[in-house]
Design an enzyme around this catalytic site. Structure first.
Site, PDB file in Angstrom:
ATOM      1  N   ARG A  41     -54.746 -27.620-126.104  1.00  0.00           N
ATOM      2  CA  ARG A  41     -54.346 -28.180-124.945  1.00  0.00           C
ATOM      3  C   ARG A  41     -53.576 -29.394-125.171  1.00  0.00           C
ATOM      4  NH1 ARG A  41     -57.378 -31.294-122.626  1.00  0.00           N
ATOM      5  NH2 ARG A  41     -59.417 -29.854-122.487  1.00  0.00           N
ATOM      6  N   TYR A  59     -35.513 -26.170-104.608  1.00  0.00           N
ATOM      7  CA  TYR A  59     -36.497 -25.060-104.687  1.00  0.00           C
ATOM      8  C   TYR A  59     -37.363 -25.106-103.688  1.00  0.00           C
ATOM      9  CZ  TYR A  59     -39.752 -21.708-106.555  1.00  0.00           C
ATOM     10  OH  TYR A  59     -40.697 -20.684-106.609  1.00  0.00           O
ATOM     11  N   ASP A 111     -33.729 -31.950-111.998  1.00  0.00           N
ATOM     12  CA  ASP A 111     -34.083 -30.885-112.363  1.00  0.00           C
ATOM     13  C   ASP A 111     -32.831 -29.874-112.810  1.00  0.00           C
ATOM     14  OD1 ASP A 111     -34.692 -27.779-112.246  1.00  0.00           O
ATOM     15  OD2 ASP A 111     -36.164 -28.099-110.570  1.00  0.00           O
ATOM     16  N   LYS A 134     -36.026 -19.667-116.306  1.00  0.00           N
ATOM     17  CA  LYS A 134     -34.894 -19.079-115.920  1.00  0.00           C
ATOM     18  C   LYS A 134     -33.865 -18.891-117.311  1.00  0.00           C
ATOM     19  CE  LYS A 134     -36.983 -19.186-112.012  1.00  0.00           C
ATOM     20  NZ  LYS A 134     -37.655 -20.278-111.954  1.00  0.00           N
TER      21      LYS A 134
HETATM   22  O1  P1T Z   1     -41.293 -20.748-111.295  1.00  0.00           O
HETATM   23  P1  P1T Z   1     -41.570 -22.092-112.255  1.00  0.00           P
HETATM   24  O2  P1T Z   1     -41.146 -21.936-113.457  1.00  0.00           O
HETATM   25  O3  P1T Z   1     -42.674 -22.672-111.859  1.00  0.00           O
HETATM   26  O4  P1T Z   1     -40.366 -22.836-111.601  1.00  0.00           O
HETATM   27  C1  P1T Z   1     -40.222 -23.759-110.596  1.00  0.00           C
HETATM   28  C2  P1T Z   1     -38.714 -24.042-110.171  1.00  0.00           C
HETATM   29  C3  P1T Z   1     -38.326 -25.382-110.389  1.00  0.00           C
HETATM   30  N1  P1T Z   1     -37.005 -25.932-110.297  1.00  0.00           N
HETATM   31  C4  P1T Z   1     -36.255 -24.791-109.753  1.00  0.00           C
HETATM   32  C5  P1T Z   1     -34.678 -25.380-109.459  1.00  0.00           C
HETATM   33  C6  P1T Z   1     -36.279 -23.425-109.585  1.00  0.00           C
HETATM   34  O5  P1T Z   1     -35.771 -22.540-109.315  1.00  0.00           O
HETATM   35  C7  P1T Z   1     -37.682 -23.078-109.753  1.00  0.00           C
HETATM   36  C8  P1T Z   1     -38.170 -21.697-109.658  1.00  0.00           C
HETATM   37  N2  P1T Z   1     -37.301 -20.932-108.783  1.00  0.00           N
HETATM   38  C9  P1T Z   1     -37.356 -19.668-108.452  1.00  0.00           C
HETATM   39  C10 P1T Z   1     -38.504 -18.910-109.126  1.00  0.00           C
HETATM   40  C11 P1T Z   1     -36.353 -19.032-107.829  1.00  0.00           C
HETATM   41  O6  P1T Z   1     -36.335 -17.764-107.491  1.00  0.00           O
HETATM   42  O7  P1T Z   1     -35.479 -19.827-107.160  1.00  0.00           O
END
Ligand code: P1T
Length: 387
Positions: free
Chosen positions: A46, A98, A170, A195
Site C-alpha cells: 500500500r 466529468y 485535470d 484514458k
Molecule cells: O474513471 P476514473 O479513472 O476514476 O477517472 C475519473 C475521471 C477523471 N477525470 C476525467 C476528466 C475523466 O474523464 C474521468 C473519467 N471519465 C469517464 C469515465 C468518461 O467516460 O468520461
C-alpha cells in the site's frame, strides 16, 4: 532526453538480476526485512511497490513533475487530493467537469463541510468573483468533459498565485504528450490514466504530479492512509501503454481532425465541438498552451434525443461505451451516461443537451470511421418505428 525517449526509458532500466528489459510485475503485498525496520526500500505494497515506482517515475518525468503518485483510479486520485482540506474550506471548480468529479465534490465532500462553486473557468472574471476568504483551491479541467471548453491555464495560475490558492488541472483529455499544466503554472496535474495514458481500455488508474515537495508529502501521506493505490499488474499495464503515448496521440488527433471536418459539413449534424476547429471559442488559447487538440469530439445531432440515441445505437466500429482515450473508437451520450449524476437543470444550463453525443476517436483507419458515422447518421434521421 526528449519526450518519446522518456516514455520508453525513464524509470525503466533493465532489471538488475536478470537483465529483463521490461519492468517486472512485482506481484507482492509485502517485503522481507533483515531485522525490524531494516529493509531494502519497501515495506508493504500500500505504501510502495517497485512496479508502481517505475510508473510514477516515468509519468512524473512526462508531466515535468519532480514527484508523481499513481492511484487506483482517477477518482481515487481526485478524492485523495480533496482529503488535504478540512471542513469550512471552499473549492472553485470548472462547471463543465466529468460527472464523477462533480459527484464526489457535490455529494461526498460537501457532507464533510466543504463547499464548492462551479464556474466557467474560461471566464477569468467569473472565476475571480467566486474567490472567497475560505477558498483554498481552483480545480480546472481543460479541455472539459464533455463540452471541450478551454481554460487559459496560465491566466488562472497567475490569479491563484496572487490570491494564495492552489491550482489543480485535470489533464486527462490532453495527456502530457499535448499539454503539461505544471509548466503553465499549475501546482498539481491530475489524470485518469484509464484514458489516453493507459490507452488500451484494459486498466483503470489515476495519477497526481507536483513540483511542490510539501504538497507531495501531504498527498502521499493521505494516499498511504486512505489506500487508493493501483495493484502491480495495473501499474504495469499503464506503464506499457505509456511507451506508445506520443504515437497514439498523434494518430488520435489526426483522425479527430479529419472527422471533425467531415461532421462540420454534415446535414444531420447541428454543431461540431472540436478545439481544433478555428470556429471553436477556445481555439486560440489552446494553441498557446498545448501542442495539439486531442481526439475528443462533441456533436449535436439534428432531431433531438431520439436521433442522438439512434446514432449511438447504430455505430459498429464506435462502441457505445463510457470512457475514452483507448485505441478503439467509442461513442456515448453524456446526458444519459457519463454525466447522469449532474442534475438535469445544471446539465442543460451547461449545454449538455439531449442531442449531444461524445466521440472518443480511436486510431483505426479514418475512412472506416467516417463510413461508420455516416451510416449511423443516415439511420438517425429515419422514423424510429421503421427500425
Ligand atoms: O474513471 P476514473 O479513472 O476514476 O477517472 C475519473 C475521471 C477523471 N477525470 C476525467 C476528466 C475523466 O474523464 C474521468 C473519467 N471519465 C469517464 C469515465 C468518461 O467516460 O468520461
Amino acid at each position: 532526453m526528449k519526450f518519446e525517449t522518456r516514455a520508453i526509458h525513464v524509470g525503466q532500466e533493465p532489471e538488475r538480476t536478470t537483465g529483463a528489459v521490461v519492468v517486472p510485475i512485482y506481484q507482492t503485498s509485502t517485503y522481507a526485512q533483515r531485522s525490524p525496520g531494516d529493509h531494502l526500500g519497501h515495506e508493504y505494497s500500500r505504501t510502495s511497490n517497485p512496479t508502481r515506482d517505475a510508473l510514477q517515475t516515468c509519468l512524473a518525468s512526462l508531466e515535468g513533475a519532480n514527484h508523481g503518485m499513481a492511484f487506483s483510479s482517477g477518482m481515487g486520485a481526485i478524492s485523495t487530493i480533496l482529503t488535504i482540506f478540512k471542513s469550512g474550506d471552499h473549492v472553485i471548480s470548472t462547471d463543465d467537469v466529468y460527472g464523477g468529479t462533480f459527484r464526489v465534490f457535490d455529494k461526498i465532500f460537501k457532507e464533510f463541510g466543504m463547499s464548492f462553486s462551479f464556474v466557467d473557468t474560461s471566464d477569468i472574471r467569473a472565476l475571480e468573483s467566486a474567490v472567497r476568504p475560505e477558498t483554498r483551491m481552483v480545480w480546472v479541467e481543460s479541455p472539459t468533459n464533455p463540452l471541450l471548453r478551454i481554460t487559459d491555464i496560465r491566466k488562472v495560475a497567475d490569479l491563484c498565485r496572487s490570491r494564495g490558492l492552489l491550482l489543480a488541472v485535470d489533464n486527462t483529455f490532453m495527456s502530457p504528450a499535448l499539454q503539461r499544466p505544471l509548466e503553465l503554472g499549475a501546482d498539481m496535474v491530475v489524470h485518469s490514466t484509464t484514458k489516453y495514458i493507459g490507452g488500451h481500455s484494459d486498466v483503470v488508474g489515476g495519477f497526481v504530479g507536483t513540483n511542490n515537495p510539501d504538497l507531495h508529502e501531504r498527498i502521499k501521506f493521505r494516499q498511504n492512509a486512505v489506500g487508493a493505490v493501483p495493484g502491480p499488474f495495473d501499474a504495469w499495464l499503464t506503464l506499457r501503454g505509456i511507451k506508445t503515448l506520443p504515437l497514439r496521440m498523434a494518430a488520435h488527433e489526426s483522425n479527430a481532425r479529419h472527422l471533425a471536418q467531415f461532421l462540420s459539413s454534415h446535414p444531420f449534424v447541428q454543431e461540431v465541438i472540436y478545439p481544433g476547429l478555428p470556429s471553436h471559442p477556445g481555439h486560440a488559447v489552446q494553441k498557446t498552451q498545448a501542442s495539439g487538440f486531442g481526439g475528443m469530439i462533441g456533436m449535436r445531432v439534428r432531431g433531438g434525443l431520439e436521433a442522438a440515441r439512434r446514432v449511438c445505437s447504430s455505430t459498429k466500429l464506435f462502441f457505445l461505451a463510457e470512457s475514452l482515450g483507448g485505441v478503439e473508437s467509442l461513442i456515448e451520450h453524456p446526458a444519459i451516461m457519463t454525466h447522469a449524476s449532474v442534475p438535469k437543470e445544471q446539465r442543460e444550463a451547461r449545454g449538455i443537451t439531449d442531442n449531444l453525443v461524445r466521440l472518443s476517436v480511436g486510431v483505426e483507419n479514418r475512412e472506416d470511421l467516417q463510413a461508420d458515422l455516416e451510416q449511423a447518421l443516415q439511420l438517425s434521421q429515419r422514423d424510429g418505428s421503421s427500425r
